[in-house]
Design an enzyme around this catalytic site. Structure first.
Site, mmCIF file in Angstrom:
data_model
loop_
_atom_site.group_PDB
_atom_site.id
_atom_site.type_symbol
_atom_site.label_atom_id
_atom_site.label_comp_id
_atom_site.label_asym_id
_atom_site.label_seq_id
_atom_site.Cartn_x
_atom_site.Cartn_y
_atom_site.Cartn_z
ATOM 1 C CG ASP A 260 -7.530 -5.615 2.584
ATOM 2 O OD1 ASP A 260 -8.455 -5.324 3.353
ATOM 3 O OD2 ASP A 260 -7.654 -5.595 1.337
ATOM 4 C CE LYS B 85 2.963 -16.982 -3.522
ATOM 5 N NZ LYS B 85 2.370 -18.332 -3.555
ATOM 6 C CE1 TYR C 275 -3.225 -2.949 0.735
ATOM 7 C CE2 TYR C 275 -4.535 -1.090 1.486
ATOM 8 C CZ TYR C 275 -4.444 -2.410 1.095
ATOM 9 O OH TYR C 275 -5.571 -3.185 1.068
ATOM 10 C CG ASP D 165 -12.864 -8.945 3.818
ATOM 11 O OD1 ASP D 165 -12.480 -8.067 4.605
ATOM 12 O OD2 ASP D 165 -13.698 -8.734 2.912
ATOM 13 C CG ASP E 88 -0.297 -20.065 -1.742
ATOM 14 O OD1 ASP E 88 0.423 -19.996 -0.723
ATOM 15 O OD2 ASP E 88 0.117 -20.522 -2.823
HETATM 16 C C1 IPM Z 1 -9.970 -2.340 4.873
HETATM 17 C C2 IPM Z 1 -10.339 -1.824 3.505
HETATM 18 C C3 IPM Z 1 -9.337 -0.806 2.999
HETATM 19 C C4 IPM Z 1 -7.974 -1.478 2.932
HETATM 20 C C5 IPM Z 1 -9.687 -0.211 1.647
HETATM 21 C C6 IPM Z 1 -11.049 0.413 1.664
HETATM 22 C C7 IPM Z 1 -8.660 0.754 1.141
HETATM 23 O O1 IPM Z 1 -10.496 -2.879 2.614
HETATM 24 O O2 IPM Z 1 -9.794 -1.525 5.793
HETATM 25 O O3 IPM Z 1 -9.875 -3.550 5.036
HETATM 26 O O4 IPM Z 1 -7.669 -2.151 1.953
HETATM 27 O O5 IPM Z 1 -7.214 -1.307 3.880
HETATM 28 MN MN MN Z 2 -10.432 -4.842 3.551
#
Ligand code: IPM
Ligand code: MN
Ligand code: NAD
Length: 355
Positions: free
Chosen positions: A248, A191, A139, A252, A224
């Site tokens: 990130d 990785k 990032y 999720d 992975d």
């Molecule tokens: C998160 C989000 C952000 C990230 C995006 C919206 C830039 O996905 O906070 O997980 O990738 O950090």
């Molecule tokens: Mn995210």
């Protein structure tokens, strides 16, 4: 301000961000009151509506303004009519970087009363934290376009891994595992089989920091395989440390295996406390459900509890966490993402009542 007052910047942002932030701040104020503390809010209307009016996501002095607060509670940013790179690079990401909030802490707990989409997992069996590097890596925003918009255009996006950046996030993960004192395990996400520079540095630093913590077990997984293992054996993880992008994506997965992204909280921490830290749910602005009043506010509320804890109000944080856990265990008031029919405000009322 006197020592029992805390100045909080509220940035509701876009979509469901505004709905969940209002609910989360309300319950945080109530929890703080139980320990005699006052949260003093300043609401900033920054986000995509502000962009439509002013052509920028935030005013020029936004960082200076936020600096005066003790913490920031943010909803979400993102709008279907504006490219995400404009909105997110205009608001959320610069705050993480400018305030050196290098540790993004994302707990995932399977609560009583919530079922995992995975078979056979009982409450409490998943109890992990993804510690994500939050200021550099993939990032770093280093790069550019050549021949922009022409047929031969080229985009370059460079990841930046510094020893300083890698070392501090890995050390933070080991310290967190030590404080948690649960499985005493840190899993490193790598990785280095494909990325022969950045991830080789990452692995090397992981090994040297691990040597300072003989009481903590270690594991190193390729990203992975880690994605698979977050589904196959989520109950085996404790603290997982990952680069910005890997963290990130994996957070999720850790969110959904514990029932819903509507429960996943996060804290963007500057552990040195030079700058305010920022607390926000993992989820986004959810345009598909925005304005319907059905967003799950619990992710934002758990984030607000992390904020109280960071402010030193740990008894208030525990009270809020317990109220949230109580509402979930009760199984009557819950939003549609958890299989219920309640509204955001009904969930907020239930949490308030339990505080
Ligand atoms: C998160 C989000 C952000 C990230 C995006 C919206 C830039 O996905 O906070 O997980 O990738 O950090
Ligand atoms: Mn995210
Ligand atoms: P999202 O998290 O907004 O939504 C993904 C799915 O999860 C949707 O179906 C949504 O309805 C559901 N969901 C999310 N939060 C929920 C909640 N609290 N209660 C119930 N359901 C919930 O992710 P997306 O759709 O990929 O992104 C939408 C926008 O948000 C994009 O502009 C994206 O860039 C942005 N985004 C912002 C942040 C942030 O500000 N921290 C984080 C992620 C995405």
């Amino acid at each position: 301000m006197d020592k029992n007052s805390y100045s909080i910047a509220l940035i509701p942002g876009d979509g469901i961000g505004t709905e969940v932030t209002a609910a989360a701040f309300e319950v945080a104020v109530k929890a703080a009151t139980t320990v005699g503390a006052t949260l003093v809010p300043t609401v900033y209307d920054w986000g995509t509506d502000y962009y439509f009016q002013h052509g920028v996501m935030v005013p020029a002095n936004a960082i200076e303004t936020l600096r005066g607060h003790e913490a920031i509670l943010l909803g979400a940013v993102g709008h279907p009519q504006v490219p995400d790179n404009v909105t997110l690079n205009g608001l959320l990401l610069p705050i993480r970087r400018r305030f050196d909030q290098f540790a993004n802490v994302r707990p995932a707990v399977l609560y009583r009363g919530v079922s995992s989409p995975l078979k056979g997992l009982k409450a409490g069996e998943i109890d992990m934290v993804v510690v994500r590097e939050n200021t550099e890596g993939e990032y770093a925003q280093i790069g550019g376009f050549v021949h922009e918009t022409h047929a031969q255009e080229v985009a370059i996006q460079t990841a930046v891994f510094t020893r300083h950046g890698v070392e501090r996030i890995i050390r933070f993960a080991f310290e967190l595992a030590t404080r948690r004192n649960k499985k005493n395990l840190v899993t490193s996400i790598t990785k280095s089989n494909a990325q022969g520079f950045s991830m080789v540095l990452w692995d090397r630093v992981f090994q040297s920091v691990a040597a300072e913590f003989p009481g903590i077990k270690t594991e190193s997984l390729l990203v992975d395989a880690a994605a698979m293992n977050f589904v196959r054996r989520p109950q085996t993880f404790d603290v997982v440390v990952a680069s910005n992008l890997f963290g990130d994506i994996l957070s999720d997965i850790s969110a959904i295996v514990t029932g819903s992204i509507g429960l996943a909280a996060s804290a963007n921490i500057d552990p040195t406390r030079r700058f305010p830290s920022m607390f926000e749910p993992v989820h986004g602005s959810a345009p598909d459900i925005a304005g319907k009043g059905i967003a799950n506010p619990l992710a934002a509320m758990v984030s607000a509890a992390m904020m109280l804890d960071h402010l030193g109000l740990s008894a208030a944080a525990q009270r809020l966490d317990a109220a949230i856990a109580g509402v979930l265990a009760d199984e009557t008031v819950r939003t549609p993402d958890l299989g219920g029919t309640s509204s955001t405000s009904e969930v907020a009322a239930a949490v308030l009542a339990r505080i």
